[in-house]
Design a protein around this motif. Structure first.
Motif, short mmCIF file in Angstrom:
data_model
loop_
_atom_site.label_atom_id
_atom_site.label_comp_id
_atom_site.label_asym_id
_atom_site.label_seq_id
_atom_site.Cartn_x
_atom_site.Cartn_y
_atom_site.Cartn_z
N GLN A 1 -5.59 1.44 -0.13
CA GLN A 1 -5.67 0.48 -1.24
C GLN A 1 -4.46 -0.44 -1.16
O GLN A 1 -3.37 -0.01 -0.77
CB GLN A 1 -5.68 1.19 -2.59
CG GLN A 1 -6.92 1.99 -2.85
CD GLN A 1 -6.88 2.65 -4.21
OE1 GLN A 1 -5.84 3.17 -4.63
NE2 GLN A 1 -8.01 2.64 -4.90
N VAL A 2 -4.65 -1.70 -1.57
CA VAL A 2 -3.59 -2.70 -1.49
C VAL A 2 -3.35 -3.29 -2.87
O VAL A 2 -4.29 -3.71 -3.54
CB VAL A 2 -3.97 -3.83 -0.50
CG1 VAL A 2 -2.89 -4.90 -0.45
CG2 VAL A 2 -4.22 -3.26 0.89
N LEU A 3 -2.09 -3.31 -3.27
CA LEU A 3 -1.68 -3.94 -4.53
C LEU A 3 -1.25 -5.37 -4.24
O LEU A 3 -0.45 -5.61 -3.32
CB LEU A 3 -0.52 -3.18 -5.16
CG LEU A 3 0.17 -3.85 -6.35
CD1 LEU A 3 -0.76 -3.86 -7.57
CD2 LEU A 3 1.48 -3.16 -6.67
N THR A 4 -1.78 -6.32 -4.98
CA THR A 4 -1.38 -7.72 -4.92
C THR A 4 -1.35 -8.23 -6.35
O THR A 4 -1.67 -7.50 -7.29
CB THR A 4 -2.36 -8.58 -4.10
OG1 THR A 4 -3.64 -8.54 -4.72
CG2 THR A 4 -2.45 -8.11 -2.67
N SER B 1 0.86 -1.17 0.00
CA SER B 1 0.00 0.00 0.00
C SER B 1 0.91 1.23 0.00
O SER B 1 2.12 1.10 -0.23
CB SER B 1 -0.91 -0.02 1.23
OG SER B 1 -1.89 0.99 1.16
N VAL B 2 0.35 2.39 0.24
CA VAL B 2 1.14 3.61 0.35
C VAL B 2 0.64 4.44 1.52
O VAL B 2 -0.51 4.32 1.93
CB VAL B 2 1.09 4.47 -0.94
CG1 VAL B 2 1.77 3.76 -2.10
CG2 VAL B 2 -0.34 4.87 -1.29
N SER C 1 -9.33 -2.93 -1.55
CA SER C 1 -9.26 -2.40 -0.18
C SER C 1 -8.55 -3.44 0.70
O SER C 1 -8.46 -4.61 0.34
CB SER C 1 -10.66 -2.15 0.36
OG SER C 1 -11.33 -3.38 0.59
N TYR C 2 -8.09 -2.99 1.88
CA TYR C 2 -7.45 -3.92 2.79
C TYR C 2 -8.43 -5.01 3.22
O TYR C 2 -8.07 -6.18 3.32
CB TYR C 2 -6.89 -3.20 4.02
CG TYR C 2 -6.24 -4.21 4.96
CD1 TYR C 2 -4.94 -4.63 4.75
CD2 TYR C 2 -6.96 -4.78 6.00
CE1 TYR C 2 -4.36 -5.60 5.56
CE2 TYR C 2 -6.39 -5.75 6.82
CZ TYR C 2 -5.09 -6.14 6.60
OH TYR C 2 -4.54 -7.11 7.39
#
Length: 163
Positions: A134-137, A21-22, A153-154
């Protein structure tokens, strides 16, 4: 990284997933979804470049020890801001600055190599589109036999990681 790695004669088991995330300044934040057991630390590594010593396929960039094990109950509050870690994380070893244009991989691990979290791949260039929360996977797409970036989203990340 394979879904299971060997350590001696034992197989390391997955305990959950890692996402990126950031923070409010756009700096990388490692997040975890723990489904069982725990992790004791986190590592970011990258592929070897021409300037690195020969014989290494990858280079550890940064590593942290958790002050207390990250468990399913504490995972939501155990985020690791790579630029400004909280007191819950202690940097171990050297710190190579993250650089644009390189691909990085982050994951969580246990000191005794019994558990790990599935890794996440990222490049600084791609994080500029993320917003805090926000989460990147990466998601496997069977039709193309490839992984694609997924932003969620988480809550979605944690729910899908442990489904």
């Amino acid at each position: 990284m394979s879904a299971a790695a060997l350590s001696g004669c034992e197989t390391v088991a997955p305990a959950g997933a890692t996402g990126i995330s950031v923070d409010a300044h756009g700096r990388p934040v490692i997040v975890f979804a723990l489904c069982n057991d725990h992790v004791d630390g986190a590592t970011i590594y990258r592929d070897r470049t021409n300037g690195d010593p020969l014989g290494q396929d990858s280079v550890s960039v940064r590593e942290w020890d958790a002050a207390a094990p990250v468990t399913p109950a504490t995972a939501t509050s155990a985020e690791l801001n790579t630029a400004a870690p909280s007191r819950s994380w202690r940097s171990v070893g050297g710190e190579e600055p993250l650089r644009p244009g390189l691909r990085y991989v982050a994951y969580g691990w246990t000191r005794d190599n019994t558990w790990y979290t599935g890794h996440v791949e990222f490049a600084l260039d791609h994080l500029s589109a993320l917003k805090p929360g926000q989460v990147l996977t990466q998601t496997y797409v069977e039709a193309t036999d490839d992984y694609v970036d997924t932003v969620q989203s988480y809550v979605q990340f944690a729910s899908e990681a442990c489904a």
